[in-house]
Scaffold this active site. Structure first.
Site, mmCIF file in Angstrom:
data_model
loop_
_atom_site.group_PDB
_atom_site.id
_atom_site.type_symbol
_atom_site.label_atom_id
_atom_site.label_comp_id
_atom_site.label_asym_id
_atom_site.label_seq_id
_atom_site.Cartn_x
_atom_site.Cartn_y
_atom_site.Cartn_z
ATOM 1 C CB SER A 26 -0.926 -0.021 1.217
ATOM 2 O OG SER A 26 -0.170 -0.225 2.381
ATOM 3 C CB SER A 242 0.537 3.905 8.976
ATOM 4 O OG SER A 242 -0.116 5.111 9.315
ATOM 5 C CE LYS A 243 -0.057 5.175 1.639
ATOM 6 N NZ LYS A 243 -0.566 4.687 0.389
ATOM 7 C CD GLN A 244 -2.875 5.185 6.113
ATOM 8 O OE1 GLN A 244 -2.083 4.551 6.795
ATOM 9 N NE2 GLN A 244 -3.201 4.811 4.897
#
Ligand code: GLU
Length: 305
Positions: A26, A242-244
Site C-alpha cells: 500500500s 504508517s503512510k497515513q
C-alpha cells in the site's frame, strides 16, 4: 532456535524452518515494517532456514503502482535477500476459491448480505445469515462460522506466551468481501500453507488476527505455524507508524541505510555494538544473525520509535 528438524538424505539433521515477510504494497516500507522484515529474516537465517517474500496485493485499490517495486528495492538496500521467486497474491483466485468452496462444503462458510450498519449495535456480527441469507437479492460477503463446536483457540506465542481466545468473542470473520475481493485472513492462511511456512514473525498489531487464522488452519486441515509477534513501533503520539501518519519511507542510500539498520537491531533489543553502526549492511547482518536471540526482545505491546 527451535526450528523443526528432520533427518536429511545423508542422515544428518537439516532444518525445515521457513519464514516469510508478507507486506501489503500500500506504500513504501517504513521503520515499523523494517522491524518485522529484519526480525523474520534473522530468525530464519539463524535457524539455517529459508526466508520467503510474499507481496500481499489482494486489494488493488489500496496498492498504488510502483509500491511493490519500491519494497523490493528497499529490502535489497538493507541486505534482506529473500529465497526463491517473489510470491504474489494477485492471480491466486483459484486457490482461494478452492479453500472457500471446501469450507462451504463443510458447512463452515456462509454467504451474508448484512451491512455493518445493520448490526452496529452489536460488538460482533450476530450471525443472522447463518441459516440462510437475510436479503438474497443483495450482494453477499462470505463468512466463517465460529459457532460450530470450535474449541477455544489457544497457542503459545514465542514472545507473548500463551494466547487464548473464545470463539464466541471472535465472531464470524469475513473470508470474501461483498466487492468480490478476498479477505486477508483467508489469503494469508492459504498462502502460508502453500509456501510451507513453519514460523510467522510479524508485528503485534496482527496478534488478534491470529485466532481466525488458527481457526481456518484447523477447519482446512492445514499445518499450524509457530508465531512470534513483535512489539509494535509507535510514534511519539503513540500511533502505529504508517503512510497515513507520514512515517518516512526507508532510504535506499547506503550512508543512510547503515545507521538505520543499526537502530532497528537496537529496537529489537539485540544490543549491537556501537562500532557496528557505520559498518556495511552485510557485516551488520552477519553479526546480527550470529547473535540473534528473540528472547532478548522486551515483550511490550508498543515500543517508541
Ligand atoms: N500483509 C500484512 C501487512 O502488511 C502482513 C501479513 C502477515 O504478516 O501476516 O500488514
Amino acid at each position: 532456535m527451535g526450528a523443526r528438524l528432520r533427518v536429511g538424505r545423508q542422515g544428518g539433521a537439516v532444518t525445515s524452518y521457513r519464514g516469510r515477510f508478507a507486506p501489503t504494497p500500500s506504500g513504501a516500507l517504513h521503520f515499523g515494517s523494517l522491524i518485522a522484515a529484519l526480525a523474520s529474516f534473522l530468525d530464519a537465517r539463524r535457524a539455517g532456514g529459508e526466508w520467503l517474500l510474499r507481496i500481499e496485493d489482494i486489494d488493488p485499490p489500496r496498492c498504488p503502482p510502483g509500491a511493490a517495486d519500491t519494497i523490493l528495492h528497499q529490502l535489497t538496500a538493507f541486505g534482506l535477500h529473500w529465497d526463491g521467486p517473489v510470491h504474489w497474491q494477485h492471480g491466486r483466485d483459484g486457490a482461494y476459491s478452492a479453500a472457500l468452496e471446501r469450507l462451504a462444503a463443510l458447512g463452515l462458510a456462509y454467504p451474508c448480505s448484512c451491512s455493518r450498519k445493520q448490526w452496529r449495535a452489536h460488538p460482533i456480527y450476530p450471525g443472522w445469515c447463518r441459516e440462510g441469507v437475510c436479503e438474497p437479492d443483495k450482494p453477499v460477503a462470505w463468512r466463517l462460522r465460529s459457532d460450530l463446536g470450535l474449541r477455544p483457540v489457544v497457542w503459545e506465542d514465542r514472545l507473548f506466551g500463551e494466547q487464548r481466545f473464545d470463539p464466541a468473542e471472535l465472531g464470524d470473520v469475513v473470508l470474501k468481501r461483498k466487492d468480490g475481493l478476498w479477505a486477508y485472513q483467508l489469503a494469508v492462511v492459504v498462502d502460508d500453507a502453500e509456501q510451507g511456512i513453519s514460523d510467522v514473525v510479524r508485528g503485534h498489531d496482527l496478534l488478534d488476527n491470529t485466532p481466525w487464522q488458527r481457526q481456518l488452519q484447523h477447519a482446512l486441515g492445514l499445518p499450524e505455524p509457530r508465531y512470534l509477534h513483535l512489539p509494535l513501533i509507535v510514534n511519539r503520539e503513540g500511533q502505529k507508524l504508517s503512510k497515513q501518519n507520514l512515517a518516512p519511507a526507508l532510504p535506499l542510500e547506503d550512508t543512510e541505510v547503515r545507521p538505520l539498520l543499526h537502530r532497528a537491531l537496537a529496537a529489537l533489543d539485540q544490543a549491537p555494538p556501537e562500532a557496528l553502526a557505520g559498518a556495511p549492511v552485510s557485516e551488520q547482518l552477519a553479526w546480527a544473525i550470529h547473535h540473534w536471540d528473540p528472547r532478548r526482545i522486551h515483550p511490550a505491546v508498543n515500543r517508541s520509535e
